[in-house]
Design a protein around this motif. Structure first.
Motif, PDB file in Angstrom:
ATOM      1  N   ILE A   3       0.948  -1.051  -0.049  1.00  0.00           N
ATOM      2  CA  ILE A   3      -0.052  -0.098   0.017  1.00  0.00           C
ATOM      3  C   ILE A   3       0.944   1.346  -0.080  1.00  0.00           C
ATOM      4  N   LEU A   4       1.842   1.164   0.874  1.00  0.00           N
ATOM      5  CA  LEU A   4       2.952   2.273   0.953  1.00  0.00           C
ATOM      6  C   LEU A   4       3.602   2.760  -0.444  1.00  0.00           C
ATOM      7  N   LEU A   5       3.898   1.679  -1.189  1.00  0.00           N
ATOM      8  CA  LEU A   5       4.585   1.646  -2.399  1.00  0.00           C
ATOM      9  C   LEU A   5       3.684   2.336  -3.530  1.00  0.00           C
ATOM     10  N   GLN A   6       2.338   1.742  -3.499  1.00  0.00           N
ATOM     11  CA  GLN A   6       1.276   2.219  -4.428  1.00  0.00           C
ATOM     12  C   GLN A   6       0.918   3.827  -4.217  1.00  0.00           C
ATOM     13  N   SER A   7       0.973   4.042  -2.932  1.00  0.00           N
ATOM     14  CA  SER A   7       0.490   5.389  -2.586  1.00  0.00           C
ATOM     15  C   SER A   7       1.704   6.274  -2.881  1.00  0.00           C
ATOM     16  N   LEU A   8       2.779   5.862  -2.700  1.00  0.00           N
ATOM     17  CA  LEU A   8       3.863   6.673  -3.154  1.00  0.00           C
ATOM     18  C   LEU A   8       4.176   6.962  -4.629  1.00  0.00           C
ATOM     19  N   VAL A   9       3.717   5.846  -5.464  1.00  0.00           N
ATOM     20  CA  VAL A   9       3.702   6.207  -6.939  1.00  0.00           C
ATOM     21  C   VAL A   9       2.676   7.100  -7.290  1.00  0.00           C
ATOM     22  N   LEU A  10       1.447   7.309  -6.843  1.00  0.00           N
ATOM     23  CA  LEU A  10       0.557   8.248  -6.836  1.00  0.00           C
ATOM     24  C   LEU A  10       0.930   9.552  -6.432  1.00  0.00           C
ATOM     25  N   VAL A  11       1.491   9.634  -5.391  1.00  0.00           N
ATOM     26  CA  VAL A  11       1.810  11.002  -4.920  1.00  0.00           C
ATOM     27  C   VAL A  11       2.892  11.259  -5.686  1.00  0.00           C
ATOM     28  N   LEU A  12       3.881  10.590  -6.148  1.00  0.00           N
ATOM     29  CA  LEU A  12       4.882  10.944  -7.319  1.00  0.00           C
ATOM     30  C   LEU A  12       4.338  11.541  -8.463  1.00  0.00           C
ATOM     31  N   SER A  13       3.184  11.140  -8.926  1.00  0.00           N
ATOM     32  CA  SER A  13       2.576  11.463 -10.188  1.00  0.00           C
ATOM     33  C   SER A  13       1.878  12.970  -9.995  1.00  0.00           C
ATOM     34  N   PHE A  14       1.347  13.060  -8.969  1.00  0.00           N
ATOM     35  CA  PHE A  14       0.648  14.282  -8.605  1.00  0.00           C
ATOM     36  C   PHE A  14       1.526  15.359  -8.427  1.00  0.00           C
ATOM     37  N   VAL A  15       2.759  14.859  -7.840  1.00  0.00           N
ATOM     38  CA  VAL A  15       3.908  16.079  -7.280  1.00  0.00           C
ATOM     39  C   VAL A  15       4.177  16.562  -8.624  1.00  0.00           C
ATOM     40  N   PHE A  16       4.641  15.451  -9.712  1.00  0.00           N
ATOM     41  CA  PHE A  16       5.288  15.701 -10.966  1.00  0.00           C
ATOM     42  C   PHE A  16       4.300  16.823 -11.726  1.00  0.00           C
ATOM     43  N   VAL A  17       3.140  16.505 -11.648  1.00  0.00           N
ATOM     44  CA  VAL A  17       2.249  17.044 -12.648  1.00  0.00           C
ATOM     45  C   VAL A  17       2.200  18.548 -12.106  1.00  0.00           C
ATOM     46  N   PHE A  18       2.020  18.834 -10.750  1.00  0.00           N
ATOM     47  CA  PHE A  18       1.892  19.950 -10.018  1.00  0.00           C
ATOM     48  C   PHE A  18       3.145  21.054 -10.314  1.00  0.00           C
ATOM     49  N   VAL A  19       4.444  20.250 -10.394  1.00  0.00           N
ATOM     50  CA  VAL A  19       5.527  21.103 -10.504  1.00  0.00           C
ATOM     51  C   VAL A  19       5.820  21.383 -11.933  1.00  0.00           C
ATOM     52  N   TRP A  20       5.346  20.550 -12.702  1.00  0.00           N
ATOM     53  CA  TRP A  20       5.331  20.591 -14.320  1.00  0.00           C
ATOM     54  C   TRP A  20       4.790  21.842 -14.748  1.00  0.00           C
ATOM     55  N   LYS A  21       3.101  22.032 -14.476  1.00  0.00           N
ATOM     56  CA  LYS A  21       2.477  23.014 -14.740  1.00  0.00           C
ATOM     57  C   LYS A  21       2.838  24.443 -13.898  1.00  0.00           C
ATOM     58  N   GLU A  22       3.658  24.327 -13.185  1.00  0.00           N
ATOM     59  CA  GLU A  22       4.050  25.539 -12.529  1.00  0.00           C
ATOM     60  C   GLU A  22       5.450  26.343 -13.046  1.00  0.00           C
ATOM     61  N   THR A  23       5.877  25.525 -13.886  1.00  0.00           N
ATOM     62  CA  THR A  23       7.199  25.819 -14.662  1.00  0.00           C
ATOM     63  C   THR A  23       6.899  26.183 -16.216  1.00  0.00           C
ATOM     64  N   PRO A  24       7.845  26.823 -16.924  1.00  0.00           N
ATOM     65  CA  PRO A  24       7.997  27.203 -18.332  1.00  0.00           C
ATOM     66  C   PRO A  24       7.733  25.905 -19.175  1.00  0.00           C
ATOM     67  N   LEU A  25       8.007  24.753 -18.763  1.00  0.00           N
ATOM     68  CA  LEU A  25       8.013  23.461 -19.432  1.00  0.00           C
ATOM     69  C   LEU A  25       6.366  23.091 -19.745  1.00  0.00           C
ATOM     70  N   VAL A  26       5.454  23.886 -19.191  1.00  0.00           N
ATOM     71  CA  VAL A  26       4.094  23.467 -19.632  1.00  0.00           C
ATOM     72  C   VAL A  26       3.719  23.518 -21.098  1.00  0.00           C
ATOM     73  N   ASN A  27       4.570  24.542 -21.705  1.00  0.00           N
ATOM     74  CA  ASN A  27       4.425  24.596 -23.054  1.00  0.00           C
ATOM     75  C   ASN A  27       4.676  23.513 -23.798  1.00  0.00           C
ATOM     76  N   TYR A  28       5.452  22.523 -23.257  1.00  0.00           N
ATOM     77  CA  TYR A  28       5.772  21.294 -23.687  1.00  0.00           C
ATOM     78  C   TYR A  28       4.860  19.983 -23.505  1.00  0.00           C
ATOM     79  N   THR A  29       3.647  20.409 -22.730  1.00  0.00           N
ATOM     80  CA  THR A  29       2.747  19.421 -22.173  1.00  0.00           C
ATOM     81  C   THR A  29       2.443  18.183 -23.396  1.00  0.00           C
ATOM     82  N   VAL A  30       2.240  18.722 -24.369  1.00  0.00           N
ATOM     83  CA  VAL A  30       1.800  17.916 -25.239  1.00  0.00           C
ATOM     84  C   VAL A  30       2.646  16.799 -25.796  1.00  0.00           C
ATOM     85  N   ALA A  31       3.823  17.291 -26.025  1.00  0.00           N
ATOM     86  CA  ALA A  31       4.954  16.209 -26.349  1.00  0.00           C
ATOM     87  C   ALA A  31       5.158  15.489 -25.251  1.00  0.00           C
TER      88      ALA A  31
END
Length: 211
Positions: A3-31
């Motif tokens: 359960i801890l591993l699965q939860s961690l994977v989801l948390v990493l996904s959410f953190v990655f998306v949150f950080v991505w959308k707050e940076t200039p890299l958001v322009n490369y979202t489609v790619a």
């Protein structure tokens, strides 16, 4: 631990998306979405076509890619106002089926946290209802996920029992054949008939276990 591993994977996904959308890299979202889709297909191919519901069998990275791609697509098409927001409801049920059902609540909490900054910028009432609806479906997803796990466990146990039955029947049949061949000259006709009857019943047992 699982359960801890699965939860961690989801948390990493959410953190990655949150950080991505707050940076200039958001322009490369489609790619980035295209790359993640390719990775998702590669992970799926390793499952030999067994489908989405077995994606978490060997590892949780299929869900990581899928969750990340869907979130990126939603943020690139209007965030909480996106027409693709409804996909999160289906994904919530998917997580309950693939991961441990309790991890669904981690998923819902992650969705709420990552969308809160956008929710408070728009129509707060409407956005609150959207996020609140995820809270409402989470117990339902948990229930269905738990039932799916129970049925899957029962199916596995039945298959294991059938396999053990077949092995036992094969062993009995082999031993009986050896006894008949080795002792047929010394066995009485009544004993031979009983042994043949047992052998026939063993054959029937093997045939039934294969159905």
């Amino acid at each position: 631990m699982k359960i801890l591993l699965q939860s961690l994977v989801l948390v990493l996904s959410f953190v990655f998306v949150f950080v991505w959308k707050e940076t200039p890299l958001v322009n490369y979202t489609v790619a980035l979405s295209g790359v993640l889709i390719i990775l998702y297909i590669l992970v799926s191919a390793r499952k030999k076509g067994k489908g989405f519901l077995e994606m978490g069998g060997e590892g949780p990275w299929g869900i990581f890619f899928l969750n990340t791609v869907i979130l990126l697509l939603i943020f690139s098409t209007g965030a909480i106002d996106s027409t693709l927001f409804f996909l999160l409801y289906f994904l919530g049920f998917g997580v309950a089926f693939v991961f441990e059902p309790v991890v669904t609540f981690v998923f819902v909490l992650g969705v709420i946290l990552v969308f809160i900054p956008d929710a408070i910028k728009g129509d707060l009432l409407v956005n609150s209802l959207k996020l609140g609806s995820l809270l409402l479906i989470s117990p339902l997803a948990f229930f269905f996920g738990s039932e799916y796990r129970k049925n899957d466990k029962q199916t596995t146990e039945i298959e294991a029992l059938e396999e053990r039955t077949t092995e036992a029947a094969n062993t009995i049949a082999k031993d009986l054949e050896e006894v008949i061949n080795d002792e047929k000259t010394s066995l009485k006709s009544e004993d031979m008939e009983k042994l043949n009857e047992i052998l026939e019943e063993t054959e029937d047992l093997r045939a039934e276990s294969k159905k």
